[in-house]
Design a protein around this motif. Structure first.
Motif: not given
Length: 726
Positions: A100, A279, A281, A304-306, A308, A314, A384
């Protein structure tokens, strides 16, 4: 000889300047959040375990130290985990996470879990991470990896705290399961009042808060800068708090023990309406769940989270080695909920989250309509920050300007953007570009002066020198190019005033300029820490350049209102006092001061440590700035400084100073190591003093008593230069 554009008083004539058409508004180009310096940095950490700490990160050597801090309530006492040193929780190395990029793993001597979750990400002015800490003294060496936020900039002006915040709380009773809460709060009245909608089962906007739940408290300052207190008998709110600047916005933070012995962590994000895709973290801790459909696995995890507009995906790795990948819908909350809050739906359960200042915080609340916790005891914190490899010059620098002001300079070499913020908070932003000829020299884009190419700067590993169009110190209201020194590593511990292997003596060059006034002086002083928290500054006023004099004017030194600010007070006359800073530049201490004195003169002082054996260096320099109003380049030899200045009108001005040790001119006498006396090669009657610390700075000032030289200032950067990455 000084050029005609400098008057006898040392003031730059206005003919080379234009008025600033945007003096009261920022430039339109947005400046993205800056990654912090990958060198040495100390963060104040607020952890979800209810404790406050300091985290020292040394990117040069990839080492860290995690230690307790007294920033929270005085009755907070947490048990260190596997502490090798009393008072220290952990220290060791950190490394890149190869899976990562941009995540750093804090190595630990003993890991009580399958996966070491101790890690962090850079987030502009802050860091977000997780670290294993004891929840209570009863836990001994067993610790959960709690999310934390580390900050560098606490708000010290009470009036700057005003705003509406969505505040999330994670609490740990002394011998019980954890709980979590969500409240909207507002700070108003110039930071003097806090209102909270105090519901422990709902999440209301303040303007629709039920009357019986709306509480109002007065805010007072504590004896510690940046830490504030509520004057109330309400035990649910008796915890000191701070407001930090993160990504250019305020974030409410608190960590400490309540009168009922509960440990609480609180984070309040500024109310916002935007939930743009990002995205992120960070980490969460899920201490307890109830019901048949838990939203989160019990335990602590790094994710790690996206995010939207309508969902969250996640990927999480847990301390026990398990991992999950889940996607959950985001839902809009009830009409009475904060506008910037969202729900994270999983089955019949809802987690509550809010975003602001580049952060996302999340908690669970008790199940509505029941007295039992449901998905309670959950806290999550994400940032972010890109976290990718950053340009090592990106940072926020403290500026000491020759017009007597302290400002902030933010440099972003990835986007080639800068921001200069003055003492009143007004900022000017714009791009900068590399000089096509001189390596490591950059040109500020500005319309405050013509030509704008004269405004430029040079960067080393930990400092900046340059010329920028600051307001003139004579009160004219005009802008003029004026030299500055900027540093990002200020000494905050008095024990570091005197570095091992160096002398505590400084050669100080001072310039004072005002309306019709310009003067300059050279002197020496001692700055040292004698133990028992009694730093002292001693001045030799009878023979200021004698190398071994005994100071005859002594000042006690105490911490000022912000980190890196120190106050010197004459031990025999308390009205004689002033503020100063000490910066670490090129591994050396450099004394810096910019202020306006009682005569309304702009005072600019630089002190360089003496060193022996002394030999004047022979080097070329790509940039020098001076009170001539332009910039130049040149070089030094053992007996000269040769410069060619580029004037604002486009002309060139050769300027050479012949140097001799002060011990041989005009008569031999004891002298301060590192100082040379010089004279204008073209006009020997015009005399100057010069001093250098090769790894830091070279400085020249004109001799007082001669209108042609007094008030003259010239700066050259020493040390290793940082060039653009290949």
């Amino acid at each position: 000889m000084l050029p005609a554009s400098i008057t006898a008083s040392g003031q730059t004539q206005a003919s080379a300047l234009i008025e600033d058409p945007v003096a009261n508004k920022e430039l339109a180009t947005p400046l993205r959040p800056l990654a912090k310096s990958p060198f040495k940095r100390r963060y104040r950490v607020f952890s979800a375990n209810g404790g406050q700490y300091t985290l020292d990160l040394d990117f040069s050597n990839r080492r860290y130290v995690f230690a307790p801090s007294d920033g929270g309530n005085s009755n907070v006492l947490l048990q260190p985990i596997n502490s090798p040193v009393v008072g220290m929780i952990a220290s060791g190395e950190f490394s890149d996470d190869p899976m990562q990029p941009g995540t750093f793993v804090l190595q630990r001597s003993k890991v009580n879990s399958v996966v070491n979750l101790a890690r962090f990400r850079l987030l502009g002015d802050a860091i977000v991470g997780t670290f294993p800490l004891a929840r209570t003294a009863l836990e001994g060496t067993v610790g959960i990896s709690y999310p934390f936020l580390g900050v560098t900039n606490l708000v010290s002006a009470q009036s700057a705290m005003d705003g509406t915040y969505n505040r999330f709380t994670y609490g740990t009773p002394f011998q019980n399961v954890a709980y979590s809460l969500a409240h909207q709060i507002s700070i108003s009245g110039g930071g003097t009042q806090l209102r909270v909608c105090r519901s422990d089962t709902g999440f209301y906007r303040l303007e629709v808060c039920p009357t019986q739940l709306l509480k109002t408290y007065a805010i007072v300052a504590t004896e510690r800068p940046g830490i504030w207190r509520l004057t109330t008998a309400d035990t649910t709110e008796q915890i000191d708090f701070s407001v930090a600047r993160v990504g250019g916005q305020n974030v409410y933070l608190a960590a400490g023990r309540l009168p009922n012995l509960d440990l609480q962590f609180r984070i309040g994000l500024p109310e916002t309406t935007g939930w743009t895709a990002a995205t992120m973290y960070g980490a969460f801790t899920a201490s307890s769940t109830s019901g048949n459909e838990p939203a989160l696995q019990v335990g602590d995890a790094w994710t790690r989270t996206s995010v939207r507009a309508d969902s969250v995906r996640q990927s999480a790795v847990y301390a026990d080695g398990n991992w999950t990948v889940e996607q959950r819908p985001l839902v809009t909350l009830a009409n009475d909920a904060p506008i910037g809050a969202r729900g994270l739906q999983s089955g019949n359960s809802t987690l509550y989250g809010a975003r602001g200042a580049g952060l996302w915080a999340m908690v669970a609340l008790p199940r509505p309509g029941t007295s039992e916790p449901y998905q309670n005891g959950v806290i999550g914190l994400w940032g972010t920050g890109e976290g990718v490899a950053v340009d090592p010059r990106n940072d926020s620098y403290t500026v000491f300007a020759s017009n007597g002001t302290k400002q902030r300079l933010r440099l972003d070499f990835d986007m080639h953007q800068y921001e200069m913020v003055d003492e009143s908070g007004h900022s000017v932003r714009g791009p900068f570009a590399a000089d096509p000829v001189q390596k490591n020299v950059y040109v500020f884009a500005t319309d405050r002066v013509a030509p704008s190419s004269a405004a430029r700067f040079q960067v080393t590993i930990d400092a900046v020198i340059g010329a920028f169009p600051f307001l003139e110190s004579n009160g004219s209201g005009r802008y003029a190019l004026q030299p500055f020194v900027a540093a990002r590593n200020l000494v905050i511990d008095a024990t570091e005033f005197h570095l091992v292997g160096s002398l505590p003596r400084f050669n100080m060059f001072s310039v004072a300029r005002g309306a019709g006034i310009a003067d300059s002086t050279t002197s020496t002083f001692d700055l040292y820490y004698s133990g028992a928290n009694t730093p002292t500054l001693g001045v030799c006023s009878t023979d200021p350049l004698k190398p071994m004099c005994t100071p005859d004017r002594n000042y006690s030194v105490t911490k000022g209102s912000e980190a890196g600010d120190w106050v010197a007070t004459n031990t025999a006359n308390a009205s004689d006092n002033f503020h100063f800073s000490v910066a670490r530049i090129g591994g050396k201490n450099v004394y810096l001061r910019a202020a306006v004195d009682s005569s309304n003169r702009a005072v600019f002082e630089v002190g360089l440590t003496t060193w022996a054996p002394f030999q004047w260096p022979a080097n070329s320099f790509p940039l020098t700035v001076s009170t001539l109003g332009g910039y130049g380049s040149g070089g030094t030899s053992v007996n000269a400084i040769n410069t060619v200045f580029n004037q604002p009108d486009g002309s060139s001005l050769p300027f050479s100073i012949t140097l001799e040790p002060i011990s041989t001119y005009p008569t031999a006498r004891p002298h301060a190591s590192g100082i040379r006396i010089g004279w204008d090669t073209a006009s020997p009657a015009d005399q100057y003093d010069a001093t250098v610390e090769p790894s830091a700075l070279l400085m020249v000032v004109g001799r007082s008593g001669n209108p042609a030289t007094q008030g003259y200032l010239q700066l050259v950067m020493g040390g290793r230069q940082l060039s653009d990455p290949p």
